[in-house]
Design a protein around this motif. Structure first.
Motif, short mmCIF file in Angstrom:
data_model
loop_
_atom_site.label_atom_id
_atom_site.label_comp_id
_atom_site.label_asym_id
_atom_site.label_seq_id
_atom_site.Cartn_x
_atom_site.Cartn_y
_atom_site.Cartn_z
N GLY A 82 0.63 -1.18 -0.18
CA GLY A 82 0.10 0.13 -0.02
C GLY A 82 0.90 1.18 0.16
O GLY A 82 2.18 1.41 0.06
N ASN A 83 0.11 2.38 -0.06
CA ASN A 83 0.72 3.66 0.05
C ASN A 83 1.71 3.97 -1.15
O ASN A 83 2.86 4.46 -0.88
CB ASN A 83 1.58 3.95 1.25
N GLY A 84 1.65 3.56 -2.61
CA GLY A 84 2.55 3.59 -3.44
C GLY A 84 3.38 2.45 -3.50
O GLY A 84 4.10 2.32 -4.72
N GLY A 85 3.51 1.68 -2.78
CA GLY A 85 4.27 0.33 -2.67
C GLY A 85 6.00 0.73 -2.94
O GLY A 85 6.63 -0.33 -3.37
N MET A 86 6.21 1.80 -2.48
CA MET A 86 7.97 2.29 -2.67
C MET A 86 8.60 1.62 -1.19
O MET A 86 8.11 1.32 -0.33
CB MET A 86 8.05 3.58 -2.62
N HIS A 87 9.84 1.14 -1.68
CA HIS A 87 10.54 0.81 -0.52
C HIS A 87 11.89 1.35 -0.51
O HIS A 87 12.42 1.82 -1.63
CB HIS A 87 10.43 -0.81 -0.39
N GLY A 88 12.65 0.82 0.49
CA GLY A 88 14.10 1.23 0.46
C GLY A 88 15.29 0.16 0.84
O GLY A 88 16.31 0.48 1.33
N ARG A 89 14.70 -0.85 0.54
CA ARG A 89 15.66 -2.15 0.73
C ARG A 89 16.64 -2.62 -0.45
O ARG A 89 16.40 -3.07 -1.24
CB ARG A 89 14.96 -3.48 1.03
N ILE A 90 17.84 -1.99 -0.32
CA ILE A 90 19.09 -2.12 -1.21
C ILE A 90 19.57 -3.41 -1.34
O ILE A 90 19.84 -3.96 -0.35
CB ILE A 90 19.99 -1.03 -1.06
N LEU A 91 19.68 -4.06 -2.56
CA LEU A 91 19.97 -5.33 -2.82
C LEU A 91 21.59 -5.23 -3.48
O LEU A 91 21.70 -4.69 -4.33
CB LEU A 91 19.13 -6.14 -3.55
N ARG A 92 22.40 -6.06 -3.01
CA ARG A 92 23.90 -6.10 -3.48
C ARG A 92 24.14 -7.54 -3.83
O ARG A 92 23.94 -8.52 -2.98
CB ARG A 92 24.71 -5.77 -2.33
N TYR A 93 24.73 -7.88 -5.14
CA TYR A 93 25.04 -9.13 -5.40
C TYR A 93 26.67 -9.01 -5.75
O TYR A 93 27.37 -8.06 -6.34
CB TYR A 93 24.51 -9.41 -6.71
N ASP A 94 27.60 -9.99 -5.28
CA ASP A 94 28.81 -10.18 -5.46
C ASP A 94 28.95 -10.82 -6.50
O ASP A 94 29.04 -12.38 -6.74
CB ASP A 94 29.44 -10.72 -4.26
N SER A 95 29.61 -10.39 -7.69
CA SER A 95 29.78 -10.99 -8.88
C SER A 95 31.19 -11.58 -8.94
O SER A 95 31.45 -12.86 -9.80
CB SER A 95 29.86 -10.05 -10.21
N VAL A 96 31.99 -11.60 -7.99
CA VAL A 96 33.29 -12.03 -8.23
C VAL A 96 33.29 -12.81 -6.98
O VAL A 96 34.19 -14.22 -7.19
CB VAL A 96 34.44 -10.83 -7.89
N GLY A 97 33.18 -12.94 -5.59
CA GLY A 97 33.25 -13.64 -4.67
C GLY A 97 34.83 -13.30 -4.06
O GLY A 97 35.38 -12.32 -4.46
N PRO A 98 34.85 -14.09 -3.04
CA PRO A 98 36.10 -13.62 -1.73
C PRO A 98 37.63 -13.93 -2.43
O PRO A 98 38.44 -13.58 -1.83
CB PRO A 98 35.71 -14.68 -0.76
N ASP A 99 37.63 -14.65 -3.61
CA ASP A 99 39.12 -15.31 -3.84
C ASP A 99 39.62 -14.33 -4.77
O ASP A 99 40.42 -14.88 -5.43
CB ASP A 99 38.76 -16.68 -4.28
N ALA A 100 39.26 -13.29 -5.35
CA ALA A 100 39.80 -12.31 -6.14
C ALA A 100 40.63 -11.49 -5.62
O ALA A 100 40.47 -10.97 -4.67
CB ALA A 100 38.75 -11.84 -7.07
N ALA A 101 41.74 -11.02 -6.34
CA ALA A 101 42.68 -10.03 -5.83
C ALA A 101 42.39 -8.69 -6.58
O ALA A 101 42.47 -7.69 -5.84
CB ALA A 101 44.04 -10.57 -5.85
N PHE A 102 42.53 -8.68 -7.76
CA PHE A 102 42.49 -7.39 -8.38
C PHE A 102 41.84 -7.71 -9.85
O PHE A 102 41.81 -8.83 -10.36
CB PHE A 102 43.77 -6.88 -8.62
N ASP A 103 41.58 -6.57 -10.53
CA ASP A 103 41.06 -6.60 -11.99
C ASP A 103 41.68 -5.42 -12.73
O ASP A 103 41.48 -4.23 -12.24
CB ASP A 103 39.68 -6.45 -11.97
N LEU A 104 42.61 -5.55 -13.83
CA LEU A 104 42.91 -4.44 -14.40
C LEU A 104 42.45 -4.71 -15.95
O LEU A 104 42.57 -5.76 -16.70
CB LEU A 104 44.51 -4.46 -14.62
N ARG A 105 41.55 -3.90 -16.37
CA ARG A 105 40.70 -3.93 -17.65
C ARG A 105 40.82 -2.84 -18.63
O ARG A 105 41.20 -1.81 -18.14
CB ARG A 105 39.24 -3.95 -17.39
#
Length: 476
Positions: free
Chosen positions: A317-340
């Motif tokens: 209700g009330n326009g249905g707006m919300h503020g729950r930010i979602l984050r996705y980790d595309s790399v995981g914990p095992d990456a060190a760096f990225d030079l592109r």
């Protein structure tokens, strides 16, 4: 404090309210005008990132004088292209425009000649109006059709005002209907399906008006989930992701909430596999991550590791707006760096960003990165990323092009880094990687410059002396 706010709603005496997306050109952030309380407008708002955020002098505005909405943006390294949307009364949304605004970021922001307008309706009898989001593939700008299934393309090597620089494609027969945003993976432009499951893509190696260069896939019920309706997307170098928003309209519910199915079913496609094969697609329901009901997202941003999704509506209700930010980790914990060598220049499929080289490190406190706004020219180049524990630097051909403060311990133990490798992916890199090296200590600016000179002229190479490095650091 990590957060700050500033009311820019009356900049330069203009009513600067109501924006839809933004773009960063390496120094300035431009906000895409949509509508204020009463009308559509073209009052572009700009912030100078080299100045104080809360200082009114850091902000400027210019009215292009086009009373239409603009939805999304593309950036080619010099020009900004505002995607045209609606005209008329915002309360009705029954009139549309095809008038594309272009801004020259190398010219004076408030000079009329800085701004150009082209009406796409002038080149076709098709309904080339009302777009939502745009993308850039290194040469062409693509505008995603929101309502009429007619995609628009502009050749940045042509004259902006010349109809021959523009092309349209009617994709309704292959399922190109409502789209919000585009994603570029190096070979294809994906048009993100809004409120339906059909993903349409264009192969940039073909002709835009040739139906043979286009294909579509019905991703409905991927992994047994409701995968209909997305709002923007990302490409992380390996996979194309579609941001979950809402499925097709349904009958209003008994509790009076909106008759839509807002969801958080991420859709992912592996471009190294066949586009029309079910096995190439995956979906994941992230609606209850960390105990929060998180559905209905509209674009977002990518920092090189994480996707941050912008919260919009959940159907309550009330326009249905919300503020729950979602984050996705595309790399995981095992990456060190990225030079592109380059970025696709898109944020969430709706916004745009710098397209030059980027150096990113993965620390225990989160990613840190530094980027150059200038794309590399054709030819041989020497890229170096340096991190000394407090500063990140990016060098192109021996020249320091970007620098950013940042600290944090690398996720990977430095002693475990023996060399560099290409992690794979589908980015369209038309060239060869001659060599890649990881050095377990940060080198000085002069050492890097000397290394480049030696590579450029091996017969005149000079010996580079050892350096005394005291801080824990990494260079690639």
């Amino acid at each position: 404090a990590s957060y700050s706010a500033y009311d820019a709603g009356n900049t330069d005496g203009l009513r600067t309210q109501g924006y839809y997306g933004a773009v960063f050109d390496g120094r300035f952030v431009y906000f895409v005008p949509r509508q204020d309380t009463n009308e559509y407008h073209s009052r572009v708002l700009r912030y100078d990132t080299h100045t104080v955020f809360k200082d009114p002098e850091s902000w400027s505005a210019y009215d292009v004088g086009q009373p239409y909405s603009h939805q999304g943006v593309a950036f080619d390294g010099r020009y900004i292209y505002f995607s045209p949307g609606y005209s008329g009364d915002p309360r009705e949304e029954t009139a549309y425009t095809g008038r594309v605004i272009r801004c020259d970021t190398q010219a004076d922001f408030k000079v009329p000649d800085t701004w150009s307008v082209f009406d796409a309706k002038s080149i076709t009898n098709l309904n080339a109006t009302c777009f939502d989001g745009a993308g850039f593939d290194g040469r062409y700008i693509y505008f995603a059709p929101l309502l009429h299934g007619v995609a628009l393309q502009y050749d940045t090597k042509g004259d902006f005002h010349d109809p021959a620089s523009w092309a349209v494609f009617d994709g309704q027969e292959i399922g190109l209907t409502m789209c919000v945003g585009t994603v570029f993976d190096g070979h294809h432009i994906y048009f993100v399906p809004y409120s339906h499951p059909t993903v349409v893509r264009f192969d940039i190696r073909g002709e835009f008006e040739d139906g043979g260069a286009w294909s579509s896939y019905n991703a409905e019920n991927t992994s047994g989930l409701n995968t209909s309706g997305f709002d923007g997307g990302f490409f992380d170098g390996k996979n194309v992701y579609f941001i979950p928003f809402v499925g097709p309209p349904i009958t209003p519910r008994d509790d009076g909430s909106e008759g839509y199915t807002f969801h958080s079913n991420f859709l992912r496609y592996d471009p190294s596999c066949s586009f029309d094969q079910t096995a190439s697609w995956q979906a994941y329901d992230a609606s209850e991550v960390d105990g929060l009901h998180s559905v209905g997202y509209n674009g977002g941003a990518f920092d090189g590791r994480y996707f941050y999704l912008a919260p919009w509506r959940d159907g309550t209700g009330n326009g249905g707006m919300h503020g729950r930010i979602l984050r996705y980790d595309s790399v995981g914990p095992d990456a060190a760096f990225d030079l592109r060598f380059s970025d696709c220049g898109q944020n969430g499929g709706l916004c745009a960003a710098v397209r030059g080289p980027t150096f990113l490190i993965n620390t225990k406190d989160g990613p840190r990165s530094v980027s150059s706004k200038d794309p590399l020219t054709a030819g041989r180049h020497h890229l170096v990323g340096v991190y000394d524990g407090s500063t990140l630097k990016l060098f192109v051909d021996g020249v320091l092009t970007a620098e950013q403060t940042g600290s944090g311990t690398l996720k990977i133990d430095p002693s475990s880094i023996f060399g560099a490798k290409d992690p794979g992916g589908y980015g369209n890199f038309k060239g060869l990687t001659e060599s890649a090296t990881v050095i377990p200590s940060a080198r000085s600016d002069s050492w890097i410059k000397g290394t480049y000179r030696n590579r450029l002229n091996p017969r005149e190479a000079v010996e580079l002396g050892p350096e005394d490095i005291t801080r824990s650091s990494r260079q690639t």
